[in-house]
Write a protein that holds these residues in place. Sequence first.
Motif, PDB file in Angstrom:
ATOM      1  N   PRO A 462       0.828  -1.227   0.000  1.00 50.11           N
ATOM      2  CA  PRO A 462       0.000   0.000   0.000  1.00 50.11           C
ATOM      3  C   PRO A 462       0.848   1.257   0.000  1.00 50.11           C
ATOM      4  CG  PRO A 462       0.055  -0.968   2.186  1.00 50.11           C
ATOM      5  CD  PRO A 462       0.754  -1.941   1.280  1.00 50.11           C
ATOM      6  N   HIS A 463       0.283   2.312  -0.508  1.00 46.46           N
ATOM      7  CA  HIS A 463       0.931   3.634  -0.506  1.00 46.46           C
ATOM      8  C   HIS A 463       0.298   4.464   0.616  1.00 46.46           C
ATOM      9  CE1 HIS A 463       2.904   7.244  -1.871  1.00 46.46           C
ATOM     10  NE2 HIS A 463       1.741   7.856  -2.006  1.00 46.46           N
ATOM     11  N   VAL A 464       1.113   4.853   1.581  1.00 41.86           N
ATOM     12  CA  VAL A 464       0.625   5.535   2.780  1.00 41.86           C
ATOM     13  C   VAL A 464       1.163   6.957   2.804  1.00 41.86           C
ATOM     14  CG1 VAL A 464       0.522   5.514   5.298  1.00 41.86           C
ATOM     15  CG2 VAL A 464       0.534   3.363   4.039  1.00 41.86           C
ATOM     16  N   ILE A 465       0.293   7.905   3.097  1.00 37.46           N
ATOM     17  CA  ILE A 465       0.667   9.321   3.270  1.00 37.46           C
ATOM     18  C   ILE A 465       0.362   9.687   4.713  1.00 37.46           C
ATOM     19  CG2 ILE A 465       0.222  11.691   2.547  1.00 37.46           C
ATOM     20  CD1 ILE A 465      -0.637  10.609  -0.153  1.00 37.46           C
ATOM     21  N   ALA A 466       1.379  10.196   5.448  1.00 37.15           N
ATOM     22  CA  ALA A 466       1.211  10.527   6.862  1.00 37.15           C
ATOM     23  C   ALA A 466       1.726  11.938   7.128  1.00 37.15           C
ATOM     24  CB  ALA A 466       1.958   9.526   7.740  1.00 37.15           C
ATOM     25  N   SER A 467       1.100  12.602   8.077  1.00 33.82           N
ATOM     26  CA  SER A 467       1.530  13.933   8.509  1.00 33.82           C
ATOM     27  C   SER A 467       1.163  14.091   9.973  1.00 33.82           C
ATOM     28  CB  SER A 467       0.856  15.026   7.673  1.00 33.82           C
ATOM     29  OG  SER A 467      -0.545  14.981   7.839  1.00 33.82           O
ATOM     30  N   GLY A 468       1.987  14.879  10.708  1.00 30.14           N
ATOM     31  CA  GLY A 468       1.738  15.104  12.124  1.00 30.14           C
ATOM     32  C   GLY A 468       1.716  16.578  12.453  1.00 30.14           C
ATOM     33  N   GLU A 469       1.001  16.922  13.504  1.00 32.73           N
ATOM     34  CA  GLU A 469       0.949  18.295  13.973  1.00 32.73           C
ATOM     35  C   GLU A 469       0.940  18.294  15.491  1.00 32.73           C
ATOM     36  OE1 GLU A 469      -2.656  20.339  13.201  1.00 32.73           O
ATOM     37  OE2 GLU A 469      -3.922  18.561  13.412  1.00 32.73           O
ATOM     38  N   VAL A 484      -5.517   1.678  -0.404  1.00 34.74           N
ATOM     39  CA  VAL A 484      -6.311   0.457  -0.328  1.00 34.74           C
ATOM     40  C   VAL A 484      -6.786   0.300   1.111  1.00 34.74           C
ATOM     41  CG1 VAL A 484      -5.187  -0.715  -2.264  1.00 34.74           C
ATOM     42  CG2 VAL A 484      -4.241  -0.942   0.038  1.00 34.74           C
ATOM     43  N   THR A 485      -7.660  -0.712   1.349  1.00 36.24           N
ATOM     44  CA  THR A 485      -8.147  -0.978   2.708  1.00 36.24           C
ATOM     45  C   THR A 485      -7.053  -1.679   3.506  1.00 36.24           C
ATOM     46  OG1 THR A 485     -10.393  -1.187   1.866  1.00 36.24           O
ATOM     47  CG2 THR A 485      -9.962  -2.064   4.066  1.00 36.24           C
ATOM     48  N   VAL A 486      -6.628  -1.069   4.604  1.00 40.30           N
ATOM     49  CA  VAL A 486      -5.518  -1.585   5.410  1.00 40.30           C
ATOM     50  C   VAL A 486      -5.874  -1.480   6.881  1.00 40.30           C
ATOM     51  CG1 VAL A 486      -3.781  -0.939   3.687  1.00 40.30           C
ATOM     52  CG2 VAL A 486      -4.389   0.673   5.489  1.00 40.30           C
ATOM     53  N   ALA A 520       1.279  -0.226   7.819  1.00 38.82           N
ATOM     54  CA  ALA A 520      -0.017  -0.460   7.178  1.00 38.82           C
ATOM     55  C   ALA A 520       0.011  -1.817   6.497  1.00 38.82           C
ATOM     56  CB  ALA A 520      -0.327   0.634   6.169  1.00 38.82           C
ATOM     57  N   SER A 521      -0.913  -2.733   6.870  1.00 40.40           N
ATOM     58  CA  SER A 521      -1.004  -4.074   6.286  1.00 40.40           C
ATOM     59  C   SER A 521      -2.297  -4.173   5.482  1.00 40.40           C
ATOM     60  CB  SER A 521      -0.992  -5.147   7.380  1.00 40.40           C
ATOM     61  OG  SER A 521       0.202  -5.073   8.138  1.00 40.40           O
TER      62      SER A 521
END
Length: 707
Positions: A462-469, A484-486, A520-521
């Motif tokens: 899967p392609h995961v996009i993450a950001s934190g604040e 996708v569903t993970v 992410a799985s």
Amino acid sequence: MAIHLGILISNILGLLLFSGGMPMAACQRTITANGVVTVSGDKATLTLNATAEGTFQCSLDGGTFQSCHSGTMYTGVSPGSHVVDVRFMPKGVSQTLSLKLTFDVDSSTPPPTPTPTPVTKEVNSSVTVDGRDVTITLNTNIPSTFRCMLDNGRFRRCKSGDTFRSLDCGSHTLKIKCSPTGSDDEFDLRPLQFSVACPTIPGTLTLDGFVVVTGDSAAVTLSSTATGNFECSIDKVFERCYSGFVYHNLSPRRYCIRVRFTPTNSSQVIPFRNPICFRVRRTPSPTPIEVTATATITTSGDTATITLSSTGRGSFRCMVDDRRARKCKSGDTLSKLKPGKHTIEVQFTPRGSTNVITIPVMFNITVVETPFVITGQYQIAGNDVQVFFNTTKPATCTCKLGRMRPVPCMSGHVFQDVTAGMRSIQVMCRTNTRPRMKETLTLGPFMVMPQPPTRPPSPPPPHVIASGEVVNTCDIRLTFSANVTVTYLCRVNGGPWEACFSGKVFSGLQSGRNTIEIEASVVGFPGVKTTVRSNIDLTGQGCPLSISCPICNPTVVGSNFTFRFQANRPGARFFCSLNDEDPSPCSDEISYTIMRRRGQQKFTVTVEEGDDNITKMITFRSKYKSGQCQVLTCGDGVAVSGTAANLHFTSDDPEATFTCRLNRRPIGDCTSPLQLTDLPEGENKIVITPTCGGTAQGVKESITFTV
């Protein structure tokens, strides 16, 4: 002394207007308003009257206009001449009527009567003819209500836009009455004359018809010089008719039949110019004729068919086996009769007579009982077994595979994913009708061969996009998404993995640099995963002292319980206690041994740094028994994503194996991480049972979560 002054306002509505060549009429109305001043000493009393509804306003000697009415009194009026200005506002009219009332305290001479001011009201009416439909148009400059009468009908409420439909050909007269709103007066408008043209078709068409009356029947004879269809109406409803059509059972009186004709291949409807009228005369009662009736019964199995006949008109009623008599007719069928003798009493009442002819009929029902038999077969396709069966009577059936619970089934039922081995199927059926019968059919035994597992091809990672604040100064909210569903696992600063979700807030982080990892799985493919990292520096944020535990549930090995925790400031000191014992200095990892104690436990840790201190309490339940292992869940428990869930677990016995049961459905052996898909909405429950050392059963763990 009384002084009179009146004003007459004439509203002339007698205008004759024309629009589109159609006549129009107007409504005429006269409104009268007058006033009287009665002087007594220094008091002046007003008497005001009007022929229409409205309101009055008065002003004495040029003062402010105020609301007034008949009976208004002015007191303390100085001697001399005075003037009362009166304004009258009729209801529904935009114009204001004015008049002056003069009086003298010392004089009784009435002032001169002023000239009335006229106000005109107009009502215009017209009709528009469209084929045989006529629409009326009524326009007025004041609110009014109308009543209309077409030809010699009755007056009915009407309004502009009303339509009279399907009028007869020829001339018509429309009379209209007008009544202004708020008034009891009603005026006649000029009658409107108009004509409805008769439709024609090419060529010459001749229509003719007459009626021949015989007793209480009337036969209609119709003719035309063109082919087409006739429609007749004797009671305001048109129905298809033809030459030779007969009306029966007519009461003695005069009738008129309206006939219309529709030529073939034409949409024009041509009415007869005049209705066909006739009279049905009262005829003397005929000589009574003896009426007879017969009844026969035909049986077939548990049913009986009634055949009835009579030499005259009348009605039948049937009573079966002394039950309530009901209306019946020839051809009625009685079903589900019990075997044995039965009696039907047929009652015939001739028309116009009160005499009842009774005909008793006896018959016997003999039912040949059909045996209840089930026949069937099975079909194996891989790990699926399909069962086919037939019954000699309508029945409700259940099917049972091996030791499984019986389930409702019909022919063609499929048992899916049957475990390999020797199997058999039982089909148990019960008849739907009395007498109730039960029968069981056993199919098998048969062999279900093991099938090689088939798995779909693994999808790409899967392609995961993450950001934190940073929120609340020292907490971090992490937002992430995948294509996708993970299911997600997260850990902070190299700690243990725990289930997480997008938008989770991580608290109690270090004052310096913090690393948050997200794994992410793909649902259904535990081995297809992607790990991303997010680095956030909280140096200089002035974070308050906090404490966190990477695994809040203690790590259990036998009767030993190990706790790990950390503070967000280096150099902090820790003090620990178990079950309200005195706190003692401890490090960021401490172990306790609990022997022969089960149930609720309480662990408390306090961290101090400078003048700051904070305390965290962890409660847990000890399930330890000698020789038993138990299940340990990791992180916050079950991570739910849509209709899928992800769960990590372990045991205090490194060699333990696990079996799982979801919502009372056995799913067999399981391992961590456990992925669950296609979960039903609502509350779900999974029970994990460890097997210690591969032989002895451990302590079960029940986990409840909501989808």
